[in-house]
Motif scaffolding. Structure first.
Motif, PDB file in Angstrom:
ATOM      1  N   ARG A  56      42.030  41.829  36.177  1.00 17.85           N
ATOM      2  CA  ARG A  56      42.750  43.091  36.339  1.00 17.85           C
ATOM      3  C   ARG A  56      42.144  44.169  35.447  1.00 17.85           C
ATOM      4  NH1 ARG A  56      46.292  38.949  36.760  1.00 17.85           N
ATOM      5  NH2 ARG A  56      46.210  38.664  34.499  1.00 17.85           N
ATOM      6  N   LEU A  57      41.916  45.349  36.038  1.00 16.45           N
ATOM      7  CA  LEU A  57      41.467  46.531  35.314  1.00 16.45           C
ATOM      8  C   LEU A  57      42.440  47.660  35.609  1.00 16.45           C
ATOM      9  CD1 LEU A  57      39.446  48.179  33.630  1.00 16.45           C
ATOM     10  CD2 LEU A  57      38.176  48.620  35.760  1.00 16.45           C
ATOM     11  N   GLU A 116      33.104  43.805  36.864  1.00 17.82           N
ATOM     12  CA  GLU A 116      32.765  43.635  38.273  1.00 17.82           C
ATOM     13  C   GLU A 116      33.482  42.445  38.909  1.00 17.82           C
ATOM     14  OE1 GLU A 116      28.602  43.096  38.472  1.00 17.82           O
ATOM     15  OE2 GLU A 116      28.560  41.250  37.259  1.00 17.82           O
ATOM     16  N   ALA A 117      34.017  41.533  38.123  1.00 16.33           N
ATOM     17  CA  ALA A 117      34.717  40.370  38.679  1.00 16.33           C
ATOM     18  C   ALA A 117      36.199  40.626  38.912  1.00 16.33           C
ATOM     19  CB  ALA A 117      34.559  39.166  37.737  1.00 16.33           C
ATOM     20  N   ALA A 118      36.681  41.841  38.649  1.00 15.47           N
ATOM     21  CA  ALA A 118      38.109  42.138  38.751  1.00 15.47           C
ATOM     22  C   ALA A 118      38.589  42.050  40.187  1.00 15.47           C
ATOM     23  CB  ALA A 118      38.399  43.524  38.179  1.00 15.47           C
ATOM     24  N   ARG A 119      39.808  41.545  40.364  1.00 14.63           N
ATOM     25  CA  ARG A 119      40.447  41.440  41.670  1.00 14.63           C
ATOM     26  C   ARG A 119      41.521  42.510  41.870  1.00 14.63           C
ATOM     27  NH1 ARG A 119      39.943  36.541  44.310  1.00 14.63           N
ATOM     28  NH2 ARG A 119      38.043  35.458  43.669  1.00 14.63           N
ATOM     29  N   GLU A 120      42.010  43.100  40.796  1.00 18.11           N
ATOM     30  CA  GLU A 120      43.096  44.079  40.856  1.00 18.11           C
ATOM     31  C   GLU A 120      42.662  45.338  40.109  1.00 18.11           C
ATOM     32  OE1 GLU A 120      47.516  44.508  38.849  1.00 18.11           O
ATOM     33  OE2 GLU A 120      47.024  42.608  39.838  1.00 18.11           O
ATOM     34  N   ILE A 121      42.599  46.481  40.799  1.00 15.83           N
ATOM     35  CA  ILE A 121      42.143  47.742  40.230  1.00 15.83           C
ATOM     36  C   ILE A 121      43.276  48.768  40.350  1.00 15.83           C
ATOM     37  CG2 ILE A 121      40.333  49.475  40.202  1.00 15.83           C
ATOM     38  CD1 ILE A 121      39.305  46.675  39.761  1.00 15.83           C
ATOM     39  N   VAL A 122      43.590  49.449  39.234  1.00 14.35           N
ATOM     40  CA  VAL A 122      44.664  50.435  39.212  1.00 14.35           C
ATOM     41  C   VAL A 122      44.138  51.712  38.571  1.00 14.35           C
ATOM     42  CG1 VAL A 122      46.964  51.017  38.350  1.00 14.35           C
ATOM     43  CG2 VAL A 122      46.470  48.684  39.118  1.00 14.35           C
ATOM     44  N   GLY A 148      33.181  43.562  43.924  1.00 14.37           N
ATOM     45  CA  GLY A 148      32.917  42.913  45.202  1.00 14.37           C
ATOM     46  C   GLY A 148      34.059  42.110  45.770  1.00 14.37           C
ATOM     47  N   ARG A 149      35.089  41.782  44.953  1.00 15.93           N
ATOM     48  CA  ARG A 149      36.120  40.864  45.440  1.00 15.93           C
ATOM     49  C   ARG A 149      37.523  41.411  45.147  1.00 15.93           C
ATOM     50  NH1 ARG A 149      34.745  34.929  43.354  1.00 15.93           N
ATOM     51  NH2 ARG A 149      36.321  34.505  44.960  1.00 15.93           N
ATOM     52  N   VAL A 150      37.727  42.682  45.406  1.00 16.23           N
ATOM     53  CA  VAL A 150      39.011  43.315  45.114  1.00 16.23           C
ATOM     54  C   VAL A 150      40.038  42.910  46.163  1.00 16.23           C
ATOM     55  CG1 VAL A 150      40.213  45.509  44.853  1.00 16.23           C
ATOM     56  CG2 VAL A 150      37.876  45.253  44.006  1.00 16.23           C
ATOM     57  N   LYS A 151      41.223  42.519  45.681  1.00 14.34           N
ATOM     58  CA  LYS A 151      42.336  42.186  46.570  1.00 14.34           C
ATOM     59  C   LYS A 151      43.458  43.215  46.503  1.00 14.34           C
ATOM     60  CE  LYS A 151      41.823  37.169  46.923  1.00 14.34           C
ATOM     61  NZ  LYS A 151      42.513  35.853  46.813  1.00 14.34           N
ATOM     62  N   LEU A 152      43.548  43.955  45.407  1.00 17.77           N
ATOM     63  CA  LEU A 152      44.615  44.948  45.242  1.00 17.77           C
ATOM     64  C   LEU A 152      44.021  46.226  44.671  1.00 17.77           C
ATOM     65  CD1 LEU A 152      48.185  44.425  43.900  1.00 17.77           C
ATOM     66  CD2 LEU A 152      46.803  46.258  42.933  1.00 17.77           C
ATOM     67  N   LYS A 175      47.815  50.684  47.760  1.00 15.42           N
ATOM     68  CA  LYS A 175      48.872  51.630  47.407  1.00 15.42           C
ATOM     69  C   LYS A 175      48.227  52.970  47.076  1.00 15.42           C
ATOM     70  CE  LYS A 175      52.651  52.434  44.125  1.00 15.42           C
ATOM     71  NZ  LYS A 175      53.399  51.898  42.947  1.00 15.42           N
ATOM     72  N   VAL A 176      48.558  54.001  47.845  1.00 17.34           N
ATOM     73  CA  VAL A 176      48.055  55.355  47.624  1.00 17.34           C
ATOM     74  C   VAL A 176      49.261  56.277  47.530  1.00 17.34           C
ATOM     75  CG1 VAL A 176      46.606  57.218  48.485  1.00 17.34           C
ATOM     76  CG2 VAL A 176      45.949  54.829  48.910  1.00 17.34           C
ATOM     77  N   VAL A 177      49.480  56.844  46.331  1.00 15.92           N
ATOM     78  CA  VAL A 177      50.674  57.645  46.063  1.00 15.92           C
ATOM     79  C   VAL A 177      50.249  58.915  45.326  1.00 15.92           C
ATOM     80  CG1 VAL A 177      52.943  57.731  44.944  1.00 15.92           C
ATOM     81  CG2 VAL A 177      52.130  55.595  45.951  1.00 15.92           C
TER      82      VAL A 177
END
Length: 489
Positions: free
Chosen positions: A354-355, A376-382, A401-405, A433-435
């Motif tokens: 998570r980042l 670069e290995a993060a799956r969750e970007i906020v 390369g492997r973002v899920k959220l 999520k785009v707000v």
């Protein structure tokens, strides 16, 4: 003259009446009456033996207090069923209920320092787990009517005119010696303490807590410096640590109130069981972060807020092999090192998941590129309320390369085209999520982006107040978390 018949004796005593023998019916009635009345007599005699005499002059009730028959454990179980907002009222019943209620309290915020140093807090609440002393460490002036709040500390009262000074918080702090005396009193009575929040203490005061409270797992320390961290290193079982060094408007920005590489090295050598670390307004650099990563191998979450880090500190994150979450909050810059990209070419956080970036300046393309390369290995970007996140900066996110959220909130420079260019490259994306992104428009959604929406598990699309997509998809099941229509098999 002669009389006939028996002559009555004048001096003889009156003979008692003969007792008549009871009939069988009378014996049966008397027997059953005694059986029905005996239990109530036995209960009354027991109640009288257990219940002390109550003076009618001290109470309006003439009946005895039946709760005195209950043991403490039973009464504690009853009080524990009462909702928390109403438990304080129960403590006003009597001294016994006051004592039992105090034993159930686990967390307090001390606002009166005299109640701590006198021992009233410890005696009133003997089983405390969490203690917050920040408000108590301030010389409160409640009569002033001026209440100040800050994102780092809770609200507190200050004197009239003092809030005009940039250092009003530091001017109202208790002395270090006074705070240390309070810590010693707290440590002597709360050996089971698990969490402590304190400001303006010294290493000696923290050492007294570390010796008495060996189970302490969470510590929040305000106005921290390298010298104070000598005492923090004594907490061998510490797992969660929040260090607040220099904060604009609260603590002076000088070398005495900042955490540098030296303090981070001291911390790393002592607190090797750290799981979460938050650095607020702290200095430091490559060497300090590297030492944290090498010694604190259990560290899973690192938060850097309003940092004053030296150039090249991002390179130290590569040594945090088990780091799973990286949060950057209110950072005016990421890293100033112009050669950072070359240094991070073969270095990254392999376990990062998570980042989170919140209220950060993302205008420097080189530093953002280096950060994304490190994570670069993060799956969750906020991205939340980040300045400078335009299409060019967001385009660097293709390094993931492997973002899920993905969550983008309050980023007004990003457009629909810039968003689409990146997320179409993420083949594992499931949550979007785009707000509050006013330049992301419904009218610019392409067929490819629309097809991507239909494959998502979760979609929250509210870029502006004029967006009609979210409301139109509400009846179709799109946008509901875990919608069965779009779960991948």
């Amino acid at each position: 003259m002669s009389f006939t018949g028996k002559k009555k004796k004048e001096n003889s005593p009156v003979s008692p009446l003969k007792k008549r023998r009871a009939s069988w019916s009378e014996l049966w009635l008397n027997h059953h009456h005694s059986l029905s009345s005996s239990p109530s007599l036995d209960f009354a005699s027991k109640l009288q033996s257990f219940t002390p005499p109550i003076s009618k002059s001290k109470t309006l009730l003439s009946s005895p207090d039946l709760t005195l028959l209950l043991p403490d454990l039973t009464l504690l179980a009853i009080i524990n069923k009462v909702p928390l907002p109403h438990r304080k009222t129960l403590s006003l019943v009597c001294k016994r209920w006051l004592r039992l209620h105090g034993g159930l309290v686990r967390s307090v915020k001390v606002s009166d320092w005299g109640s701590l140093t006198s021992g009233r807090v410890v005696s009133r609440f003997p089983n405390l787990d969490e203690v917050d002393l920040v408000s108590g460490c301030l010389v409160s002036q409640l009569s002033s009517g001026v209440l100040v709040s800050h994102r780092v500390v809770s609200s507190f009262a200050v004197g009239v005119g003092s809030y005009q000074s940039l250092s009003f918080f530091e001017e109202n702090l208790l002395s270090v010696e006074t705070v240390d005396r309070g810590l010693r009193t707290l440590a002597s009575g709360c050996s089971n303490l698990r969490k402590l929040v304190v400001v303006n203490s010294s290493e000696l005061g923290l050492l007294s807590v570390a010796e008495a409270c060996s189970r302490l797992q969470e510590l929040e320390l305000h106005k921290c410096s390298d010298t104070v961290l000598l005492g923090v290193g004594a907490f061998e079982n510490l797992q969660i640590l929040r260090l607040v060094g220099s904060v604009d408007g609260l603590y002076d920005d000088n070398n005495n109130s900042l955490v540098s590489d030296i303090g981070l090295m001291i911390l790393a050598q002592g607190c090797k069981r750290l799981v979460k670390l938050e650095l607020v307004g702290c200095r430091g650099g490559f060497n300090g972060i590297k030492e944290i990563g090498e010694c604190c191998q259990m560290l899973e979450e690192l938060t850097v807020c309003d940092h004053k880090m030296e150039s090249g500190w991002l390179g130290g994150l590569g040594y945090c092999e088990n780091l799973k979450t990286l949060r950057l909050v209110s950072c005016r810059n990421i890293d100033f090192d112009p050669c950072l990209d070359e240094c991070l070419s073969c270095c990254s956080c392999p376990a990062l998941e998570r980042l989170h970036l919140e209220k950060c300046q993302l205008r420097d393309k080189n530093s953002v590129k280096a950060l994304f390369k490190m994570c670069e290995a993060a799956r969750e970007i906020v991205f939340k309320d980040c300045w400078g996140l335009d299409n060019d900066i967001f385009g660097l996110a293709m390094a993931f390369g492997r973002v899920k959220l993905l969550c983008v909130e309050g980023c007004s420079l990003l457009t629909t085209t810039g968003l689409e260019t990146v997320i179409l490259q993420w083949h594992e994306l499931e949550h979007l999520k785009v707000v509050s992104c006013k330049n992301v428009k419904d009218s610019e959604i392409s067929p490819l982006l629309s097809a991507l929406f239909s494959d998502l598990v979760e979609l929250q699309w509210r870029p502006d107040t004029r967006s009609h997509l979210f409301s139109s998809l509400a009846g179709a099941g799109v946008g509901g978390k875990g919608a069965k229509f779009f779960k991948k098999t």
